[in-house]
Design an enzyme around this catalytic site. Structure first.
Site, PDB file in Angstrom:
ATOM      1  N   GLY A  86      28.471  39.680  52.852  1.00  0.00           N
ATOM      2  CA  GLY A  86      27.327  39.237  53.650  1.00  0.00           C
ATOM      3  C   GLY A  86      26.709  37.965  53.093  1.00  0.00           C
ATOM      4  CD  GLU A 107      30.903  26.641  59.393  1.00  0.00           C
ATOM      5  OE1 GLU A 107      31.952  26.596  60.043  1.00  0.00           O
ATOM      6  OE2 GLU A 107      29.822  27.102  59.835  1.00  0.00           O
ATOM      7  N   GLY A 108      31.729  28.988  55.022  1.00  0.00           N
ATOM      8  CA  GLY A 108      32.993  29.384  54.384  1.00  0.00           C
ATOM      9  C   GLY A 108      33.494  30.700  54.970  1.00  0.00           C
ATOM     10  CG  HIS A 109      31.290  34.325  54.261  1.00  0.00           C
ATOM     11  ND1 HIS A 109      30.072  33.915  53.784  1.00  0.00           N
ATOM     12  CD2 HIS A 109      31.836  35.083  53.274  1.00  0.00           C
ATOM     13  CE1 HIS A 109      29.877  34.411  52.577  1.00  0.00           C
ATOM     14  NE2 HIS A 109      30.935  35.125  52.230  1.00  0.00           N
ATOM     15  CD  GLN A 145      37.950  38.174  45.933  1.00  0.00           C
ATOM     16  OE1 GLN A 145      37.052  38.790  45.374  1.00  0.00           O
ATOM     17  NE2 GLN A 145      37.763  37.529  47.067  1.00  0.00           N
TER      18      GLN A 145
HETATM   19  P1  AMP Z   1      32.001  36.969  49.327  1.00  0.00           P
HETATM   20  O1  AMP Z   1      31.117  37.369  50.466  1.00  0.00           O
HETATM   21  O2  AMP Z   1      31.405  35.912  48.464  1.00  0.00           O
HETATM   22  O3  AMP Z   1      32.556  38.149  48.577  1.00  0.00           O
HETATM   23  O4  AMP Z   1      33.263  36.263  49.973  1.00  0.00           O
HETATM   24  C1  AMP Z   1      34.005  36.854  51.009  1.00  0.00           C
HETATM   25  C2  AMP Z   1      35.225  36.023  51.268  1.00  0.00           C
HETATM   26  O5  AMP Z   1      34.828  34.698  51.619  1.00  0.00           O
HETATM   27  C3  AMP Z   1      36.126  35.874  50.027  1.00  0.00           C
HETATM   28  O6  AMP Z   1      37.485  35.939  50.433  1.00  0.00           O
HETATM   29  C4  AMP Z   1      35.770  34.494  49.520  1.00  0.00           C
HETATM   30  O7  AMP Z   1      36.817  33.879  48.802  1.00  0.00           O
HETATM   31  C5  AMP Z   1      35.501  33.765  50.815  1.00  0.00           C
HETATM   32  N1  AMP Z   1      34.671  32.569  50.599  1.00  0.00           N
HETATM   33  C6  AMP Z   1      33.465  32.523  49.979  1.00  0.00           C
HETATM   34  N2  AMP Z   1      33.035  31.241  49.906  1.00  0.00           N
HETATM   35  C7  AMP Z   1      33.993  30.473  50.486  1.00  0.00           C
HETATM   36  C8  AMP Z   1      34.141  29.072  50.722  1.00  0.00           C
HETATM   37  N3  AMP Z   1      33.218  28.193  50.334  1.00  0.00           N
HETATM   38  N4  AMP Z   1      35.263  28.648  51.342  1.00  0.00           N
HETATM   39  C9  AMP Z   1      36.217  29.531  51.723  1.00  0.00           C
HETATM   40  N5  AMP Z   1      36.130  30.858  51.546  1.00  0.00           N
HETATM   41  C10 AMP Z   1      35.042  31.329  50.930  1.00  0.00           C
END
Ligand code: AMP
Length: 280
Positions: free
Chosen positions: A30, A34-36, A152
């Site tokens: 959560g 924009e990455g998510h 990861q």
């Molecule tokens: P998190 O919510 O931080 O556990 O991330 C969930 C997923 O989003 C994981 O696979 C992360 O690697 C990916 N993620 C987080 N930040 C980015 C980003 N800036 N660019 C690409 N993927 C991302």
């Protein structure tokens, strides 16, 4: 867009969805950015239906980590996910995922020895355990992860191979702010000044890449250059700067073939990670 809160309902729904077409899955904690959303778009391009999970997984946080402070805003996450045409959001309670007598864990060895595995003991065991549970609950054909969490991504791919999960793993490149800072839910912890100085992380990775591209083969010298550059930001506290091979994720002395330059640096209470894969 449907929001599902129980494992039983998710498993029933997913069985039905899989009869209608292919299923993509994006696990998240959560506090979406924009990455998510790029991961969701990547899943959408590949699959008929997409499930996104929103779950802050307690067992991947150490006792000194930010589990309680971790940003949570489900209302906002829900709006963002609807905008990118997510079909189902799986949003379970901690008790639903880990009842009091929970006792089973999944662990990938070797790949978790260095980098974040070393700084955060038990972290990847928490990640691989929750991802295993989520794969059994959602039963996706394709699961999408981000390159931002490079170790990861390697660990999940190895787990899927070793334990024969029938899931294709897709890795999406890191999405960055216009000044290069990798997007992260933890960026909200940064003060204005910390945020300004945090641009040094991507700059230092690019500097390391340039050194390797121009023929430097001594990993120690590249790491020294990165550390020097990061220390020009007075608020930066380096956790690690490391160069590892991309098969075992073990530190290298001499750079040959493909390497991962990875770093973890504190700015105030935000522990930020970033990385680049470079071919020597
Ligand atoms: P998190 O919510 O931080 O556990 O991330 C969930 C997923 O989003 C994981 O696979 C992360 O690697 C990916 N993620 C987080 N930040 C980015 C980003 N800036 N660019 C690409 N993927 C991302």
């Amino acid at each position: 867009m449907k929001v599902v809160r129980t494992i039983g309902e998710m498993q029933r729904l997913t069985t039905r969805l899989r009869q209608e077409g292919s299923l993509g899955f994006v696990p998240t904690m959560g506090a979406l950015h924009e990455g998510h959303l790029e991961l969701v778009r990547a899943a959408k391009r590949r699959c008929d239906r997409v499930v996104v999970s929103v779950f802050v997984n307690p067992i991947q946080f150490g006792p000194k980590d930010d589990y309680h402070a971790y940003p949570r805003d489900f209302k906002r996450d829900r709006l963002l996910l609807a905008r990118v045409a997510t079909d189902v959001v799986f949003y379970p309670d901690v008790r639903e995922m880990y009842p009091d007598d929970y006792a089973t864990y999944v662990e990938v060895e070797g790949l978790t020895k260095y980098l974040c595995g070393r700084s955060r003991p038990g972290h990847f065991r928490g990640v691989t355990t929750v991802v295993t549970k989520l794969f059994n609950i959602v039963k996706p054909d394709v699961a999408v992860f981000g390159q931002k969490d490079a170790q990861q991504a390697f660990v999940i791919k190895r787990m899927v191979r070793d334990l024969n999960f029938p899931v294709d793993i897709v890795i999406v490149p890191t999405v960055r702010e216009p000044d290069g800072l990798a997007m992260s839910s933890r960026n909200v912890y940064l003060t204005q000044e910390e945020r300004r100085q945090a641009t040094v992380l991507y700059q230092s990775l690019r500097e390391g890449e340039a050194m390797i591209k121009s023929g430097e083969r001594d990993a120690r010298r590249v790491k020294q250059a990165l550390r020097r550059l990061i220390r020009t930001a007075p608020l930066a506290q380096i956790d690690y700067v490391e160069i590892v091979d991309t098969s075992r994720l073990h530190p290298v002395k001499t750079i040959k073939g493909e390497v991962l330059i990875a770093l973890a640096v504190y700015f105030g209470r935000a522990r930020l990670i970033d990385n680049l894969i470079v071919r020597g």
